[in-house]
Design a protein around this motif. Structure first.
Motif, PDB file in Angstrom:
ATOM      1  N   VAL A   1       0.970  -1.065   0.049  1.00 16.36           N
ATOM      2  CA  VAL A   1      -0.011   0.056  -0.027  1.00 16.36           C
ATOM      3  C   VAL A   1       0.917   1.112  -0.091  1.00 16.36           C
ATOM      4  CG1 VAL A   1      -1.864   1.435   1.028  1.00 16.36           C
ATOM      5  CG2 VAL A   1      -1.643  -0.985   1.260  1.00 16.36           C
ATOM      6  N   GLY A   2       0.694   2.076  -0.817  1.00 18.23           N
ATOM      7  CA  GLY A   2       1.708   3.418  -1.082  1.00 18.23           C
ATOM      8  C   GLY A   2       2.666   3.103  -2.005  1.00 18.23           C
ATOM      9  N   ASP A   3       3.876   3.544  -1.823  1.00 19.61           N
ATOM     10  CA  ASP A   3       5.127   3.407  -2.455  1.00 19.61           C
ATOM     11  C   ASP A   3       6.287   2.883  -1.785  1.00 19.61           C
ATOM     12  OD1 ASP A   3       5.728   5.496  -0.436  1.00 19.61           O
ATOM     13  OD2 ASP A   3       6.098   6.881  -2.242  1.00 19.61           O
ATOM     14  N   SER A   4       6.140   1.996  -0.782  1.00 23.06           N
ATOM     15  CA  SER A   4       7.091   1.065  -0.444  1.00 23.06           C
ATOM     16  C   SER A   4       7.481   0.077  -1.286  1.00 23.06           C
ATOM     17  CB  SER A   4       6.975   0.630   1.013  1.00 23.06           C
ATOM     18  OG  SER A   4       7.073   1.950   2.004  1.00 23.06           O
ATOM     19  N   ARG A   5       8.252  -0.610  -1.521  1.00 17.63           N
ATOM     20  CA  ARG A   5       8.524  -1.450  -2.636  1.00 17.63           C
ATOM     21  C   ARG A   5       9.009  -2.725  -2.351  1.00 17.63           C
ATOM     22  NH1 ARG A   5      10.781   2.188  -7.835  1.00 17.63           N
ATOM     23  NH2 ARG A   5       9.157   3.558  -7.958  1.00 17.63           N
ATOM     24  N   ILE A   6       9.035  -3.765  -3.279  1.00 15.27           N
ATOM     25  CA  ILE A   6       9.524  -5.164  -3.041  1.00 15.27           C
ATOM     26  C   ILE A   6      10.064  -5.481  -4.493  1.00 15.27           C
ATOM     27  CG2 ILE A   6       9.351  -7.675  -2.609  1.00 15.27           C
ATOM     28  CD1 ILE A   6       6.796  -6.924  -0.986  1.00 15.27           C
ATOM     29  N   TYR A   7      11.440  -5.779  -4.624  1.00 18.17           N
ATOM     30  CA  TYR A   7      12.237  -6.287  -5.669  1.00 18.17           C
ATOM     31  C   TYR A   7      12.564  -7.884  -5.813  1.00 18.17           C
ATOM     32  CZ  TYR A   7      12.671  -1.431  -7.109  1.00 18.17           C
ATOM     33  OH  TYR A   7      12.523  -0.013  -7.598  1.00 18.17           O
ATOM     34  N   LEU A   8      12.486  -8.413  -6.879  1.00 16.25           N
ATOM     35  CA  LEU A   8      12.876 -10.029  -6.883  1.00 16.25           C
ATOM     36  C   LEU A   8      14.075  -9.789  -7.819  1.00 16.25           C
ATOM     37  CD1 LEU A   8      12.687 -13.041  -6.822  1.00 16.25           C
ATOM     38  CD2 LEU A   8      11.067 -12.775  -8.636  1.00 16.25           C
ATOM     39  N   HIS A   9      15.334 -10.457  -7.372  1.00 15.03           N
ATOM     40  CA  HIS A   9      16.462 -10.624  -8.219  1.00 15.03           C
ATOM     41  C   HIS A   9      16.526 -12.304  -8.527  1.00 15.03           C
ATOM     42  CE1 HIS A   9      20.164  -9.757 -10.305  1.00 15.03           C
ATOM     43  NE2 HIS A   9      20.576 -11.020  -9.618  1.00 15.03           N
ATOM     44  N   ARG A  10      16.427 -12.496  -9.750  1.00 11.51           N
ATOM     45  CA  ARG A  10      16.296 -13.958 -10.369  1.00 11.51           C
ATOM     46  C   ARG A  10      16.936 -14.363 -11.256  1.00 11.51           C
ATOM     47  NH1 ARG A  10      10.559 -17.287 -10.652  1.00 11.51           N
ATOM     48  NH2 ARG A  10      10.690 -17.224  -8.272  1.00 11.51           N
ATOM     49  N   ASN A  11      17.950 -15.161 -11.471  1.00  9.01           N
ATOM     50  CA  ASN A  11      18.490 -15.700 -12.847  1.00  9.01           C
ATOM     51  C   ASN A  11      19.068 -14.596 -13.487  1.00  9.01           C
ATOM     52  OD1 ASN A  11      17.731 -18.157 -12.483  1.00  9.01           O
ATOM     53  ND2 ASN A  11      16.046 -17.930 -13.548  1.00  9.01           N
ATOM     54  N   GLY A  12      19.649 -13.326 -12.742  1.00  4.05           N
ATOM     55  CA  GLY A  12      20.388 -12.512 -13.309  1.00  4.05           C
ATOM     56  C   GLY A  12      19.258 -11.153 -13.669  1.00  4.05           C
ATOM     57  N   GLU A  13      18.298 -11.322 -13.301  1.00  2.49           N
ATOM     58  CA  GLU A  13      17.325 -10.104 -13.727  1.00  2.49           C
ATOM     59  C   GLU A  13      16.709  -9.709 -12.475  1.00  2.49           C
ATOM     60  OE1 GLU A  13      14.447 -11.428 -16.543  1.00  2.49           O
ATOM     61  OE2 GLU A  13      15.917 -11.675 -17.999  1.00  2.49           O
ATOM     62  N   THR A  14      16.521  -8.270 -12.380  1.00  2.00           N
ATOM     63  CA  THR A  14      15.855  -7.724 -11.104  1.00  2.00           C
ATOM     64  C   THR A  14      14.725  -6.912 -11.702  1.00  2.00           C
ATOM     65  OG1 THR A  14      17.986  -7.185 -10.479  1.00  2.00           O
ATOM     66  CG2 THR A  14      16.280  -5.984  -9.351  1.00  2.00           C
ATOM     67  N   LYS A  15      13.587  -7.407 -10.855  1.00  3.54           N
ATOM     68  CA  LYS A  15      12.409  -6.758 -11.320  1.00  3.54           C
ATOM     69  C   LYS A  15      11.282  -6.337 -10.002  1.00  3.54           C
ATOM     70  CE  LYS A  15       7.868  -7.852 -13.845  1.00  3.54           C
ATOM     71  NZ  LYS A  15       7.879  -6.938 -14.717  1.00  3.54           N
ATOM     72  N   MET A  16      10.900  -5.067  -9.991  1.00  2.00           N
ATOM     73  CA  MET A  16       9.952  -4.675  -9.008  1.00  2.00           C
ATOM     74  C   MET A  16       8.723  -5.494  -9.187  1.00  2.00           C
ATOM     75  SD  MET A  16       8.591  -0.740  -8.810  1.00  2.00           S
ATOM     76  CE  MET A  16       6.954  -0.448  -7.724  1.00  2.00           C
ATOM     77  N   ILE A  17       8.086  -5.985  -8.043  1.00  2.00           N
ATOM     78  CA  ILE A  17       7.041  -6.781  -8.222  1.00  2.00           C
ATOM     79  C   ILE A  17       5.699  -6.273  -7.335  1.00  2.00           C
ATOM     80  CG2 ILE A  17       8.191  -8.739  -8.125  1.00  2.00           C
ATOM     81  CD1 ILE A  17       7.679  -9.511  -5.325  1.00  2.00           C
ATOM     82  N   THR A  18       5.820  -5.133  -6.803  1.00  4.20           N
ATOM     83  CA  THR A  18       4.884  -4.354  -6.310  1.00  4.20           C
ATOM     84  C   THR A  18       4.549  -3.288  -7.402  1.00  4.20           C
ATOM     85  OG1 THR A  18       6.638  -3.291  -5.043  1.00  4.20           O
ATOM     86  CG2 THR A  18       5.359  -4.964  -3.868  1.00  4.20           C
ATOM     87  N   VAL A  19       3.610  -2.429  -6.857  1.00  2.00           N
ATOM     88  CA  VAL A  19       2.921  -1.155  -7.585  1.00  2.00           C
ATOM     89  C   VAL A  19       3.062  -0.106  -6.707  1.00  2.00           C
ATOM     90  CG1 VAL A  19       1.102  -0.312  -8.820  1.00  2.00           C
ATOM     91  CG2 VAL A  19       1.569  -2.744  -8.968  1.00  2.00           C
ATOM     92  N   ASP A  20       3.576   1.005  -7.086  1.00  2.00           N
ATOM     93  CA  ASP A  20       3.496   2.418  -6.398  1.00  2.00           C
ATOM     94  C   ASP A  20       2.136   2.903  -6.659  1.00  2.00           C
ATOM     95  OD1 ASP A  20       6.434   2.297  -5.792  1.00  2.00           O
ATOM     96  OD2 ASP A  20       6.741   4.178  -6.799  1.00  2.00           O
ATOM     97  N   HIS A  21       1.548   3.290  -5.646  1.00  2.00           N
ATOM     98  CA  HIS A  21       0.195   3.916  -5.624  1.00  2.00           C
ATOM     99  C   HIS A  21       0.367   5.656  -5.936  1.00  2.00           C
ATOM    100  CE1 HIS A  21      -1.267  -0.006  -3.532  1.00  2.00           C
ATOM    101  NE2 HIS A  21      -1.413  -0.079  -4.923  1.00  2.00           N
ATOM    102  N   THR A  22       0.723   5.793  -6.888  1.00  2.00           N
ATOM    103  CA  THR A  22       0.879   7.105  -7.419  1.00  2.00           C
ATOM    104  C   THR A  22       0.609   7.266  -8.846  1.00  2.00           C
ATOM    105  OG1 THR A  22       3.223   7.238  -7.995  1.00  2.00           O
ATOM    106  CG2 THR A  22       2.710   7.555  -5.672  1.00  2.00           C
ATOM    107  N   TYR A  23      -0.128   8.436  -9.413  1.00  2.00           N
ATOM    108  CA  TYR A  23      -0.473   8.626 -10.720  1.00  2.00           C
ATOM    109  C   TYR A  23       0.940   8.717 -11.603  1.00  2.00           C
ATOM    110  CZ  TYR A  23      -5.137   8.794  -8.932  1.00  2.00           C
ATOM    111  OH  TYR A  23      -6.274   8.632  -8.437  1.00  2.00           O
TER     112      TYR A  23
END
Length: 292
Positions: free
Chosen positions: A159-181
């Motif tokens: 909820v909001g703009d605190s985030r979670i990232y996943l790093h797997r097999n050499g790739e990094t991806k944000m898996i959450t969503v910032d709740h800002t326009y």
């Protein structure tokens, strides 16, 4: 109903005779240079039918007998209300999340996403109740990024703009969503990362916990994790000091331990900005140790 994050990368399912994974983590938090009080909070706890047991800022724990839950919250509000809000969120979660084990003990299969949604909504209500009872805390609010590891899956929410990232097999991806326009515009490709970082409404949230709002709408997702997966949970103070390429580089260059990764991320974020409170938890999934 919550937003359901479609990010569901596959991973091998846990075999019946496989040992549950071990989870290693490290947590760091530092007050911003322009603030006398750190309004961020973080939490790590093990959960079973007996309730929640708080965990230290570093460690490793098996999923054999417990679920493991990690969270970061960024508080907002006048006076010390932000600090109160972020701590209240995490304290309340230790009370409501263990309820899944009672459901399982009753012979029912717990619906983790539904339970997570109910838990977040209950905490949202608790913040508003406490704010209404104390004039100094009126309007207090906070963000949340939460990772809940069960033996089979990871359930996550924000909820909001605190985030979670996943790093797997050499790739990094944000898996959450910032709740800002502003973030929505970035996600749609309408603005660049630089334009997003300079956007005047980058930190204007349309979803928070508390703030006297009638309800909150978390974004909830799930994924199958695998040994070698690494995660970053962080407040926006980390993002203020780090570009996406910096986060990926830190994952790639610091593969020795979660503490090395946490220190690298924190030091660079503070060096590059450091004005806001900066909080993060780094996590790595390890293959479980067999008891045979």
């Amino acid at each position: 109903m919550p937003d359901i994050n479609p990010f569901l990368p596959g991973a091998p399912k846990l075999e019946p005779d496989a040992a549950p994974s071990d989870i290693e983590w490290s947590a760091l938090s530092q007050s911003g240079s322009r603030k006398p009080v750190n309004d961020d909070s973080w939490l790590a706890f093990a959960s079973d039918i007996n309730g929640a047991a708080r965990l230290d800022d570093q460690g490793s724990h098996s999923l054999a007998a417990h679920d493991l839950i990690f969270g970061v919250s960024d508080g907002m509000g006048g006076g010390n209300a932000g600090d109160v809000a972020s701590r209240l969120i995490l304290d309340e979660l230790t009370l409501v999340i263990p309820g899944t084990f009672k459901t399982a003990a009753a012979g029912l299969h717990p619906d983790y996403t539904s339970h997570l949604e109910k838990a977040i909504c209950a905490v949202h209500e608790a913040i508003n109740i406490q704010a209404a009872a104390n004039e100094a805390h009126q309007g207090m609010a906070a963000t949340l990024a939460l990772a809940w590891f069960t033996p089979e899956n990871l359930y996550f929410a924000n909820v909001g703009d605190s985030r979670i990232y996943l790093h797997r097999n050499g790739e990094t991806k944000m898996i959450t969503v910032d709740h800002t326009y502003a973030w929505k515009k970035l996600e749609r490709g309408e603005i660049s990362e630089r334009q997003f970082r300079e956007h005047p409404r980058k930190s204007v949230l349309y979803q928070v916990m508390g703030a006297g709002k009638n309800q909150t709408k978390p974004t909830i997702g799930a994924l199958s994790y695998q040994p070698g997966d690494r995660f970053l949970i962080c407040s926006d103070g980390v993002i203020d000091g780090l570009w996406e390429k910096n986060i990926h580089s830190a994952f790639s260059k610091n593969q020795g331990s979660t503490s090395e990764l946490a220190s690298s991320l924190m030091n660079r974020a503070i060096s590059n900005d450091g004005r806001d409170d900066t909080t993060l938890i780094t996590i790595e999934v390890h293959e479980g140790k067999s008891t045979d």
